[in-house]
Design a protein around this motif. Structure first.
Motif, PDB file in Angstrom:
ATOM      1  N   VAL A 173       0.863  -1.181   0.000  1.00 14.21           N
ATOM      2  CA  VAL A 173       0.000   0.000   0.000  1.00 14.21           C
ATOM      3  C   VAL A 173       0.900   1.233   0.000  1.00 14.21           C
ATOM      4  N   VAL A 174       0.558   2.211  -0.830  1.00 15.27           N
ATOM      5  CA  VAL A 174       1.285   3.477  -0.870  1.00 15.27           C
ATOM      6  C   VAL A 174       0.314   4.586  -0.495  1.00 15.27           C
ATOM      7  N   VAL A 175       0.751   5.454   0.399  1.00 16.28           N
ATOM      8  CA  VAL A 175      -0.123   6.495   0.956  1.00 16.28           C
ATOM      9  C   VAL A 175       0.583   7.841   0.862  1.00 16.28           C
ATOM     10  N   THR A 176      -0.173   8.880   0.583  1.00 15.39           N
ATOM     11  CA  THR A 176       0.330  10.238   0.752  1.00 15.39           C
ATOM     12  C   THR A 176      -0.802  11.091   1.312  1.00 15.39           C
ATOM     13  N   ASP A 177      -0.515  12.351   1.562  1.00 11.96           N
ATOM     14  CA  ASP A 177      -1.477  13.242   2.207  1.00 11.96           C
ATOM     15  C   ASP A 177      -1.527  14.554   1.428  1.00 11.96           C
ATOM     16  N   THR A 178      -2.449  15.409   1.806  1.00  9.89           N
ATOM     17  CA  THR A 178      -2.584  16.718   1.171  1.00  9.89           C
ATOM     18  C   THR A 178      -1.389  17.597   1.510  1.00  9.89           C
ATOM     19  N   TRP A 179      -0.827  18.264   0.498  1.00  7.13           N
ATOM     20  CA  TRP A 179       0.286  19.174   0.723  1.00  7.13           C
ATOM     21  C   TRP A 179      -0.236  20.583   0.962  1.00  7.13           C
TER      22      TRP A 179
ATOM     23  N   LYS B 266      -1.682  -0.992  -3.837  1.00  5.54           N
ATOM     24  CA  LYS B 266      -2.872  -0.146  -3.858  1.00  5.54           C
ATOM     25  C   LYS B 266      -2.547   1.212  -3.247  1.00  5.54           C
ATOM     26  N   PHE B 267      -3.422   2.181  -3.532  1.00  7.43           N
ATOM     27  CA  PHE B 267      -3.156   3.564  -3.138  1.00  7.43           C
ATOM     28  C   PHE B 267      -4.245   4.103  -2.221  1.00  7.43           C
ATOM     29  N   LEU B 268      -3.827   4.849  -1.192  1.00  6.97           N
ATOM     30  CA  LEU B 268      -4.749   5.530  -0.276  1.00  6.97           C
ATOM     31  C   LEU B 268      -4.384   7.005  -0.175  1.00  6.97           C
ATOM     32  N   HIS B 269      -5.402   7.822   0.016  1.00  8.99           N
ATOM     33  CA  HIS B 269      -5.216   9.274   0.216  1.00  8.99           C
ATOM     34  C   HIS B 269      -6.421   9.757   1.007  1.00  8.99           C
ATOM     35  N   CYS B 270      -6.185  10.584   2.021  1.00  4.04           N
ATOM     36  CA  CYS B 270      -7.301  11.011   2.886  1.00  4.04           C
ATOM     37  C   CYS B 270      -8.213  12.022   2.205  1.00  4.04           C
TER      38      CYS B 270
ATOM     39  N   GLU C 266      -0.440  17.350  -7.913  1.00  2.57           N
ATOM     40  CA  GLU C 266       0.978  17.351  -7.555  1.00  2.57           C
ATOM     41  C   GLU C 266       1.303  16.208  -6.578  1.00  2.57           C
ATOM     42  N   GLU C 267       0.317  15.761  -5.812  1.00  4.24           N
ATOM     43  CA  GLU C 267       0.537  14.711  -4.804  1.00  4.24           C
ATOM     44  C   GLU C 267       0.478  13.310  -5.409  1.00  4.24           C
ATOM     45  N   VAL C 268      -0.409  13.112  -6.385  1.00  3.73           N
ATOM     46  CA  VAL C 268      -0.579  11.815  -7.046  1.00  3.73           C
ATOM     47  C   VAL C 268      -1.172  12.083  -8.427  1.00  3.73           C
ATOM     48  N   ASP C 269      -0.641  11.444  -9.437  1.00  5.89           N
ATOM     49  CA  ASP C 269      -1.138  11.736 -10.783  1.00  5.89           C
ATOM     50  C   ASP C 269      -2.479  11.039 -11.041  1.00  5.89           C
ATOM     51  N   ASP C 270      -3.152  11.440 -12.121  1.00  2.00           N
ATOM     52  CA  ASP C 270      -4.481  10.906 -12.436  1.00  2.00           C
ATOM     53  C   ASP C 270      -4.460   9.410 -12.697  1.00  2.00           C
ATOM     54  N   GLN C 271      -3.380   8.911 -13.295  1.00  2.00           N
ATOM     55  CA  GLN C 271      -3.315   7.495 -13.621  1.00  2.00           C
ATOM     56  C   GLN C 271      -3.463   6.623 -12.377  1.00  2.00           C
ATOM     57  N   VAL C 272      -2.811   7.027 -11.307  1.00  2.00           N
ATOM     58  CA  VAL C 272      -2.916   6.275 -10.048  1.00  2.00           C
ATOM     59  C   VAL C 272      -4.210   6.615  -9.329  1.00  2.00           C
ATOM     60  N   PHE C 273      -4.514   7.904  -9.216  1.00  2.00           N
ATOM     61  CA  PHE C 273      -5.651   8.339  -8.396  1.00  2.00           C
ATOM     62  C   PHE C 273      -6.983   7.803  -8.919  1.00  2.00           C
ATOM     63  N   TYR C 274      -7.176   7.799 -10.240  1.00  2.00           N
ATOM     64  CA  TYR C 274      -8.427   7.333 -10.823  1.00  2.00           C
ATOM     65  C   TYR C 274      -8.326   5.914 -11.380  1.00  2.00           C
ATOM     66  N   GLY C 275      -7.182   5.296 -11.196  1.00  2.00           N
ATOM     67  CA  GLY C 275      -6.967   3.980 -11.775  1.00  2.00           C
ATOM     68  C   GLY C 275      -7.349   2.842 -10.843  1.00  2.00           C
TER      69      GLY C 275
ATOM     70  N   GLU D  96     -12.346   4.314   0.715  1.00  2.00           N
ATOM     71  CA  GLU D  96     -11.747   4.864   1.941  1.00  2.00           C
ATOM     72  C   GLU D  96     -12.568   6.053   2.440  1.00  2.00           C
ATOM     73  N   SER D  97     -12.960   6.929   1.515  1.00  2.00           N
ATOM     74  CA  SER D  97     -13.792   8.079   1.873  1.00  2.00           C
ATOM     75  C   SER D  97     -15.155   7.632   2.393  1.00  2.00           C
ATOM     76  N   ASP D  98     -15.782   6.655   1.722  1.00  2.00           N
ATOM     77  CA  ASP D  98     -17.077   6.136   2.180  1.00  2.00           C
ATOM     78  C   ASP D  98     -16.991   5.621   3.613  1.00  2.00           C
ATOM     79  N   ASN D  99     -15.876   5.000   3.945  1.00  2.00           N
ATOM     80  CA  ASN D  99     -15.733   4.371   5.256  1.00  2.00           C
ATOM     81  C   ASN D  99     -15.543   5.365   6.384  1.00  2.00           C
ATOM     82  N   ARG D 100     -15.333   6.632   6.053  1.00  2.00           N
ATOM     83  CA  ARG D 100     -15.326   7.639   7.116  1.00  2.00           C
ATOM     84  C   ARG D 100     -16.667   7.636   7.851  1.00  2.00           C
ATOM     85  N   LYS D 101     -17.750   7.449   7.082  1.00  2.00           N
ATOM     86  CA  LYS D 101     -19.091   7.450   7.678  1.00  2.00           C
ATOM     87  C   LYS D 101     -19.273   6.299   8.647  1.00  2.00           C
TER      88      LYS D 101
END
Length: 298
Positions: free
Chosen positions: A205-211, A239-243, A249-258, A266-271
Motif C-alpha cells: 500500500v502506498v499512501v500520501t497526504d494533502t500538501w 494499492k493507493f490511499l489518500h485522505c 501534484e501529490e498523485v497523478d491521475d493514472q494512479v488516483f483514478y486507476g 476509503e472516503s465512504d468508510n469515514r461514515k
C-alpha cells in the motif's frame, strides 16, 4: 437497522477547520444512530473570539451529550477534553487524525482479497471481514497528522511501515509523536528515510497526504508525487490511499483514478467508522451523564 443509541441526543460538531468528509460523515452518522448533529463552525460560536476552550467545553457539554472537535493545535483538544463534562472525540488536530486511520484500516480489511490470492473474492455482505495478512505500508510526503496516527496504529496490528520525507526539520516527525511511537514499541517496525523510491520498495500500500498550498512545499516535495514510475519496485499489486482532498501534484491521475486507487471506498468508510465511534463513545452517555458512567464502571 442501525443502533439508535443517540436517540434524543445531540452531538456538537465543533469545527475550527473546514471539512467535507469529516463533516458529512459525522452528520449522517448521528442521524442514522437516531440523534442530531449540531454543526458549530468558527463563525457560529464565541470560541476563539470572546470565549476560551475551557469555557466553551463546559457550556457545550452542559447541553449536548458529546463533542466531536476538529481544531488547530492539539492542545485545544486536550483542553476541551480536560474541562468537558461529556466525552470529546478528536476529529482532527495538528498532531493526530484518528478517525481517518480507522477508515483506512477498515478499507484495507474490506479489500483483504486484493492482498492475499488465497481469498480471491470480497467477503459476502453481513459476513465477518477476513483476516488481513501483514502488509508493508509506505508513506511518502511530509510528516502530517495522518501519518502520525499510521505510525502508532499499523505496527500494533502486525504491519510494517516505510516512510520517506525530506530531511528538512519542518518535514520530520514532531518529538511528542515519536515519543508516543517509541512508548508503544512501534518504532521497530518503521523504516524512515528521505528517498521515496526506497520507501515504496516491496510496498503493498502506498499512501500520501494533502500538501500545504505553498510554492516552497511543492518544490521540496516534487519528487514525492505518487506515480507508477515512482512505485515500480513496489508489490506488483500495490494499492493507493489518500485522505483527500487531493491535488495532482501529490498523485497523478493514472494512479488516483486507476484500478490501484481505494480512495473513494476509503472516503465512504469515514461514515461507518465515525458511526461506530459515536455509538461506542457517545451512545453510552445519556442525559444523566455521570450517572450512566457510574453504572458502566460498576
Amino acid at each position: 437497522m442501525p443502533s439508535q443509541s443517540l436517540f434524543n441526543k445531540s452531538i456538537a460538531l465543533l469545527f475550527a477547520k473546514r471539512s467535507t468528509r469529516t463533516r458529512v460523515s459525522a452528520e449522517t452518522a448521528a442521524v442514522l444512530l437516531g440523534g442530531r448533529a449540531l454543526f458549530l463552525g468558527r463563525e457560529d460560536i464565541q470560541l476563539g473570539v470572546n470565549e476560551t476552550p475551557r469555557d466553551t467545553a463546559r457550556v457545550i457539554g452542559g447541553m449536548c451529550q458529546g463533542i466531536f472537535a476538529r481544531v488547530g493545535a492539539h492542545e485545544e483538544i486536550e483542553e476541551l477534553a480536560r474541562y468537558s463534562p461529556v466525552p470529546v472525540l478528536n476529529a482532527l488536530s495538528s498532531l493526530w487524525h484518528p478517525t481517518q486511520t480507522l477508515a483506512d484500516v477498515l478499507t484495507l480489511h474490506e479489500h483483504a482479497h486484493l492482498f492475499d490470492t488465497a481469498l480471491k473474492i470480497p467477503p459476502p455482505a453481513n459476513k465477518p471481514l477476513p483476516q488481513l495478512r501483514p502488509l508493508t505500508i509506505a508513506y511518502v510526503g511530509d510528516s502530517t497528522n495522518v501519518l502520525h496516527d499510521m505510525l502508532v496504529t499499523y505496527p500494533r496490528l502486525g504491519h510494517k511501515m516505510r516512510v520517506a520525507s525530506p530531511e528538512k526539520p519542518a518535514y520530520q516527525c514532531p518529538q511528542p509523536v515519536w515519543d508516543r511511537v517509541t512508548q508503544l514499541g512501534c518504532d521497530k517496525d518503521i523504516w524512515w528515510g528521505s528517498d521515496p523510491k526506497e520507501a515504496v520498495k516491496g510496498a503493498d500500500v502506498v499512501v500520501t497526504d494533502t500538501w500545504p498550498r505553498r510554492p516552497s512545499v511543492y518544490k521540496t516535495l516534487r519528487e514525492y508525487q505518487v506515480t507508477e514510475a515512482l512505485c515500480r519496485d513496489a508489490n506488483p499489486d500495490w494499492k493507493f490511499l489518500h485522505c483527500l482532498p487531493r491535488k495532482q501534484e501529490e498523485v497523478d491521475d493514472q494512479v488516483f483514478y486507476g484500478p490501484r486507487s481505494l480512495v473513494f471506498p476509503e472516503s465512504d468508510n469515514r461514515k461507518w467508522t465515525i458511526m461506530a465511534a459515536f455509538d461506542l463513545l457517545f451512545g453510552k452517555w445519556d442525559l444523566a451523564g455521570e450517572k450512566t458512567l457510574k453504572i458502566l464502571k460498576e
